[in-house]
Structure formats: C-alpha cells, structure tokens
Design an enzyme around this catalytic site. Structure first.
Site, PDB file in Angstrom:
ATOM      1  N   CYS A  42      -4.761  -2.581  -9.782  1.00 41.52           N
ATOM      2  CA  CYS A  42      -3.966  -3.662 -10.105  1.00 41.52           C
ATOM      3  C   CYS A  42      -4.639  -4.785  -9.036  1.00 41.52           C
ATOM      4  O   CYS A  42      -4.730  -4.571  -7.858  1.00 41.52           O
ATOM      5  CB  CYS A  42      -2.735  -3.702  -9.881  1.00 41.52           C
ATOM      6  SG  CYS A  42      -1.657  -5.155 -10.281  1.00 41.52           S
ATOM      7  N   ASP A  44      -2.382  -6.701  -7.496  1.00 43.67           N
ATOM      8  CA  ASP A  44      -1.374  -6.993  -6.720  1.00 43.67           C
ATOM      9  C   ASP A  44      -1.922  -7.030  -5.054  1.00 43.67           C
ATOM     10  O   ASP A  44      -2.484  -5.958  -4.929  1.00 43.67           O
ATOM     11  CB  ASP A  44      -0.228  -5.980  -6.826  1.00 43.67           C
ATOM     12  CG  ASP A  44       1.099  -6.199  -6.287  1.00 43.67           C
ATOM     13  OD1 ASP A  44       1.087  -6.175  -5.055  1.00 43.67           O
ATOM     14  OD2 ASP A  44       2.115  -6.084  -7.005  1.00 43.67           O
ATOM     15  N   ARG A  46      -0.507  -6.056  -2.525  1.00 44.33           N
ATOM     16  CA  ARG A  46      -0.004  -5.186  -1.640  1.00 44.33           C
ATOM     17  C   ARG A  46      -0.697  -3.958  -2.126  1.00 44.33           C
ATOM     18  O   ARG A  46      -0.199  -2.405  -1.444  1.00 44.33           O
ATOM     19  CB  ARG A  46       1.619  -4.976  -2.011  1.00 44.33           C
ATOM     20  CG  ARG A  46       2.483  -6.118  -1.846  1.00 44.33           C
ATOM     21  CD  ARG A  46       3.600  -6.005  -2.554  1.00 44.33           C
ATOM     22  NE  ARG A  46       3.758  -6.106  -3.878  1.00 44.33           N
ATOM     23  CZ  ARG A  46       4.855  -5.710  -4.703  1.00 44.33           C
ATOM     24  NH1 ARG A  46       6.142  -5.755  -4.305  1.00 44.33           N
ATOM     25  NH2 ARG A  46       4.653  -5.662  -6.167  1.00 44.33           N
ATOM     26  N   HIS A  98       0.686   1.197  -9.711  1.00 45.87           N
ATOM     27  CA  HIS A  98       1.615   1.347  -8.920  1.00 45.87           C
ATOM     28  C   HIS A  98       3.009   0.997  -9.274  1.00 45.87           C
ATOM     29  O   HIS A  98       3.189   0.172 -10.259  1.00 45.87           O
ATOM     30  CB  HIS A  98       1.305   0.162  -7.463  1.00 45.87           C
ATOM     31  CG  HIS A  98       1.232  -1.242  -8.104  1.00 45.87           C
ATOM     32  ND1 HIS A  98       2.721  -2.059  -7.714  1.00 45.87           N
ATOM     33  CD2 HIS A  98       0.496  -2.068  -8.584  1.00 45.87           C
ATOM     34  CE1 HIS A  98       2.361  -3.134  -8.145  1.00 45.87           C
ATOM     35  NE2 HIS A  98       1.324  -3.305  -8.934  1.00 45.87           N
ATOM     36  N   CYS A 101       5.167  -2.596 -10.688  1.00 45.10           N
ATOM     37  CA  CYS A 101       4.183  -3.680 -11.076  1.00 45.10           C
ATOM     38  C   CYS A 101       4.704  -4.785 -11.827  1.00 45.10           C
ATOM     39  O   CYS A 101       5.643  -4.620 -12.674  1.00 45.10           O
ATOM     40  CB  CYS A 101       3.180  -2.742 -11.954  1.00 45.10           C
ATOM     41  SG  CYS A 101       2.008  -3.856 -12.470  1.00 45.10           S
TER      42      CYS A 101
END
Length: 210
Positions: A42, A44, A46, A98, A101
C-alpha cells in the site's frame, strides 16, 4: 524550504552512516540490483517496505499503490511484475496489506472521495464476494480487519493469474506468491497462509473459494 532542506541533510547523514559501516556499499549497489523479493504494498506512508522487513536498498523491488491492488488492466503494476520476474528473477512476490487501511475503509463504507472511488471498486467487489462472512462479524473494526485480509488474499490470486507468473511457472521458474498483513499497532507482519508456488497451488486456492 527548511523542511525540505532537512530531508537533504538527513540523506547526507544516512549516506555517511552507510559508508562508515560498509565503505563499498554504494559502489556495489551502483552496478546492479539483484533482489530476491518483489513487494506489492500500500502507498500508506506508515508501511515502508524495506524498513519493516529489515532489508537494505537493492534487496527488495517495490511497487506500491492505494490498498495494494493487483488489477489486470493496470499496466504499471503488470510492468513491475514482469520486470521483477523476467529480468531480475525474483523468487518471491509478497503482497502486503495493513490493518487500518484507509482505502479498504472507504470501500467498506462506500465513502465518496472522487476519482479513487473507481479504483476502490475492486475492493467492493471483494466485499460483495465475501458478504456472508463479513456480515457475520458484529463489530465494525472486525469487518474492516477481515476485509483487509481478504483483499490481500484476492490480490495474491490476481498475481498468480497474470500471464507473467503463469508463464514463469510453465518454464519451471522458482517463484512463490505470499500474502502478508502489517499491524500498525505493534509493527508486526502476519502471514495469511496464502503461499502460491505453482499452477496446482493456484487451482487449489481457487477451489477453496468455490
């Protein structure tokens, strides 16, 4: 410009630390990359691929998009897979989602965000496919977590169904697709037990869904 300059300063510090540990690192890295792993994850911020699996630059080939989707019309993702499999000769393709999400949450709750809604429709298709399983979970965050997991499993199957991976298996290339999920709360990866290393594995996985 202070924040941007800080990033450049961080880069110089990082490079100096790497050279201090291994003076020949960048010289070796500049000549070739030979990763054994392709990471499809992803976007993302993080979930940084190299850091959470403890690998250095050059050890993992990375493709990231919103909600770690593998769509058969996405030439970007398919090009990455082809290069990784046919040129770099990776042995493992890791699809990593994750918990928490935002893309999965938007799809689950049918939130409207504009253009991205069309991309997230693929997750809604997965939601519909496993509707009976999801509605059996009474707590909302459990539905979200399970859809995050199901999304990873579906993408592993999508990877296995690409002509790129099917052709690799047909010529006897050692290549396995894995499904993992990352927990933002403890920094740990969890194996979703979706290893697919052959057409027989893929066929068995598809029969499990029927």
């Amino acid at each position: 410009m202070t924040q941007i300059n800080d990033l450049l300063a961080n880069n110089r510090k990082w490079a100096a630390e790497v050279v201090q540990r291994d003076p020949e690192f960048f010289e070796r890295l500049s000549h070739r990359q030979s990763p054994k792993y392709l990471w499809i994850g992803c976007s993302d911020s993080r979930v940084p691929a190299n850091q959470i699996i403890g690998l250095m630059p050059g050890d993992v080939f990375v493709h990231r998009n919103v909600a770690n989707l593998v769509v058969h019309t996405d030439l970007n993702c398919l090009s990455v897979i082809q290069y990784a499999v046919e040129v770099l000769g990776v042995q493992h393709i890791i699809v990593c989602g994750h918990y928490g999400c935002g893309g999965v949450a938007a799809a689950l709750h049918r939130h409207r965000h504009g253009l991205i809604d069309n991309w997230l429709r693929h997750i809604q298709d997965t939601q519909e496919k496993y509707k009976a399983q999801l509605v059996g979970l009474s707590i909302e965050h459990e539905q979200h977590d399970r859809l995050c997991e199901l999304n990873v499993i579906e993408q592993c199957i999508n990877v296995g169904q690409t002509t790129i991976v099917e052709d690799a298996w047909a010529r006897g290339q050692d290549l396995t697709v894995h499904g993992w999920i990352y927990d933002l709360h403890d920094g740990l990866l969890r194996d979703l037990d979706t290893d697919i290393g052959s057409m027989a594995d893929l066929t068995a996985r598809l029969k499990e869904k029927d």
